[in-house]
Design a protein around this motif. Structure first.
Motif, PDB file in Angstrom:
ATOM      1  N   THR A  26      19.083  35.326 -48.051  1.00  0.00           N
ATOM      2  CA  THR A  26      19.934  34.989 -49.890  1.00  0.00           C
ATOM      3  C   THR A  26      21.265  35.194 -48.919  1.00  0.00           C
ATOM      4  OG1 THR A  26      18.554  36.665 -50.192  1.00  0.00           O
ATOM      5  CG2 THR A  26      20.688  36.294 -51.835  1.00  0.00           C
ATOM      6  N   VAL A  27      21.666  33.981 -49.415  1.00  0.00           N
ATOM      7  CA  VAL A  27      23.150  33.471 -48.517  1.00  0.00           C
ATOM      8  C   VAL A  27      23.100  32.918 -50.218  1.00  0.00           C
ATOM      9  CG1 VAL A  27      22.909  33.959 -46.558  1.00  0.00           C
ATOM     10  CG2 VAL A  27      22.651  31.666 -47.550  1.00  0.00           C
ATOM     11  N   SER A  28      24.821  32.349 -50.377  1.00  0.00           N
ATOM     12  CA  SER A  28      25.396  31.626 -51.552  1.00  0.00           C
ATOM     13  C   SER A  28      25.683  30.535 -50.868  1.00  0.00           C
ATOM     14  CB  SER A  28      26.941  32.054 -51.455  1.00  0.00           C
ATOM     15  OG  SER A  28      27.473  31.873 -49.771  1.00  0.00           O
ATOM     16  N   GLY A  29      25.523  29.551 -50.051  1.00  0.00           N
ATOM     17  CA  GLY A  29      25.137  28.292 -48.916  1.00  0.00           C
ATOM     18  C   GLY A  29      24.978  29.023 -47.541  1.00  0.00           C
ATOM     19  N   LEU A  30      23.878  28.115 -47.001  1.00  0.00           N
ATOM     20  CA  LEU A  30      23.608  28.201 -45.477  1.00  0.00           C
ATOM     21  C   LEU A  30      24.433  27.421 -44.738  1.00  0.00           C
ATOM     22  CD1 LEU A  30      22.145  29.840 -43.746  1.00  0.00           C
ATOM     23  CD2 LEU A  30      20.492  27.787 -44.137  1.00  0.00           C
TER      24      LEU A  30
END
Lengths: 114, 110
Positions: A26-30
């Motif tokens: 779960t990341v803000s933008g890979l």
């Protein structure tokens, strides 16, 4: 908050018994997802980098795949020498500046019986 | 090709003693450098990173410090070790393709 979760924590296989390890993120933008292999008492050894959903990479008995939420490390017909801890890490937009910090999972400890 | 050297491989130090771990990189210039600590069940914990000479960022308040006196040299130090400083310490440098790690130092504080 960026997070990486690996499962299972430990896995024991018989030689030749194929299986998969999971890395959900779960990341803000890979910006990139990395797989490493670590043998006891040694530093992690780079295996693969994946950048976008749908991407796949292979190396010998290992194949890494990536979706928008997770990555799998497929191990085909494993051998005892594949026994190690496999680590997953992600580079996100949050850390896209000059520091290139990674978010690490806790790893999957794989044992392969002869 | 790029290589990274880290030493010593193992170290046993008494509580209250100083520490100096050294890491050097060859085959690249102006690398990003990192110090990690790895404890069982807790994964890789980033301690310090450096984007250039004299530029150190600390991730976790602790009993340790880092310095980068030269472009390809990264040093982890402590003035007085604590029992809780025991662990496996890893140095790494990064490129757009990922990290390359050193072989690690197993530190035991007794």
């Amino acid at each position: 908050e960026d997070q990486v979760t690996q499962s299972p924590e430990a896995l024991r296989l018989q030689e030749g018994e194929s299986s998969s390890l999971n890395c959900s993120y779960t990341v803000s933008g890979l910006r990139g997802l990395f797989w490493y292999r670590q043998d006891p008492g040694k530093g992690p050894e780079f295996l693969f980098t994946l950048y976008s959903a749908g991407e796949e990479k292979e190396k010998e008995r290992l194949k890494a795949t990536l979706t928008k939420k997770e990555s799998f490390l497929h191990i085909t017909a494993p051998k005892p020498e594949d026994s190690a801890t496999y680590l997953c890490a992600v580079h996100s937009v949050t850390n896209a500046g000059n520091n290139r910090k990674l978010i690490w999972g806790l790893g999957t400890s794989l044992g392969v019986n002869p | 090709s790029q290589t990274i050297h880290q030493w010593p491989a193992t170290l046993v130090q008494p509580v209250g003693s100083p520490l100096s771990l050294e890491c050097t990189v060859e085959g690249t210039s102006n690398p990003n450098l990192y110090w990690y600590r790895q404890a069982a069940g807790r994964g890789l914990q980033l301690l310090f990173y450096s984007v250039g000479i004299g530029q150190i960022s600390s991730e976790v308040p602790q009993n340790l410090s880092a310095s980068r006196p030269q472009d390809r040299q990264f040093i982890l130090s402590s003035k007085k070790l604590l029992l809780s400083d025991s662990g496996f310490y890893l140095c790494a440098w990064s490129s757009r393709w990922g990290y390359t790690f050193g072989s690690g130092t197993r530190l035991t504080v007794v």
